[in-house]
Structures are given as C-alpha cells and as structure tokens.
Motif scaffolding. Sequence first.
Motif, PDB file in Angstrom:
ATOM      1  N   PHE A 108      19.360   2.704 -28.225  1.00 51.64           N
ATOM      2  CA  PHE A 108      20.263   2.745 -27.081  1.00 51.64           C
ATOM      3  C   PHE A 108      21.263   1.599 -27.187  1.00 51.64           C
ATOM      4  N   GLU A 113      19.594   1.858 -20.300  1.00 57.18           N
ATOM      5  CA  GLU A 113      19.186   3.128 -20.914  1.00 57.18           C
ATOM      6  C   GLU A 113      17.829   2.989 -21.599  1.00 57.18           C
ATOM      7  N   SER A 116      15.084   2.874 -19.016  1.00 58.15           N
ATOM      8  CA  SER A 116      14.886   4.207 -18.438  1.00 58.15           C
ATOM      9  C   SER A 116      14.000   5.050 -19.362  1.00 58.15           C
TER      10      SER A 116
END
Length: 122
Positions: A108, A113, A116
């Motif tokens: 990422f 991100e 997550s």
Amino acid sequence: MIRGEDYAHLWIEEGILHFVYKPNTVIDLEAARAIVKTRLRFQNGTPYPILCDVRLMKTASKGAREYLAEKGCINTLAVAFVIDQAYSGTLIKAFITISNPSVPTKAFTTIAEALSFLSRYN
C-alpha cells in the motif's frame, strides 16, 4: 553482533505490530535472520498482523527476501507493506510475486490503507 533493532523500530498499537525500517537500511541474509529473531522475541509467542514500513529501506538481497518470505511469516497473521518510492514498490512487488509469502501480503502507499487491510486479521 548484528541485532534486529539496528535495522528497524517496532511496537504494538491496537493489536497490530508496526515494523518501520530505519533510513538507508540494507538487508542481507545475516540481517534478515537478526530481524526475524528480534521480532519473534518481541512478540513473545503472540501472532500479530504486521504493518511493515519499507519507505526508507534501501534494499534487500535475494537471500534476505527468500528468508523473510519463509521464516519472516512465523507468528504473523498478515503483512501490509507501506511503500513510497518506485524502487521500493518494485522490490516489494517482486517479493510478493516471486517469494510467495505464506500469509496474506499486500503493498500500500498509505498507512491508512495498510491498517484497513490488517484490521481484517486483528
């Protein structure tokens, strides 16, 4: 004596192990072994999803990448690499494709991100 702490900072936050490589780090096989040993000792037997920030790392040898793909996955639930530079992105994408880590592994460009993704494994 090579120590994993010489290569990265690590801490646990909200059930995720953060592993941030120090600037201009070059990882060879000996360093990879020290890094994994340090991480396993730090985890004390508890598996975690790992956020691995490689934005400041310079490079890792083929032997180091292979070792980290195999032994680096011990006590790991998933790995999210945070990448920045095109070089790091290429290195990490090759690592994921060629070395085929045994746990879910993705790259990422932002920490948000990556977190997550890792929250699914926490």
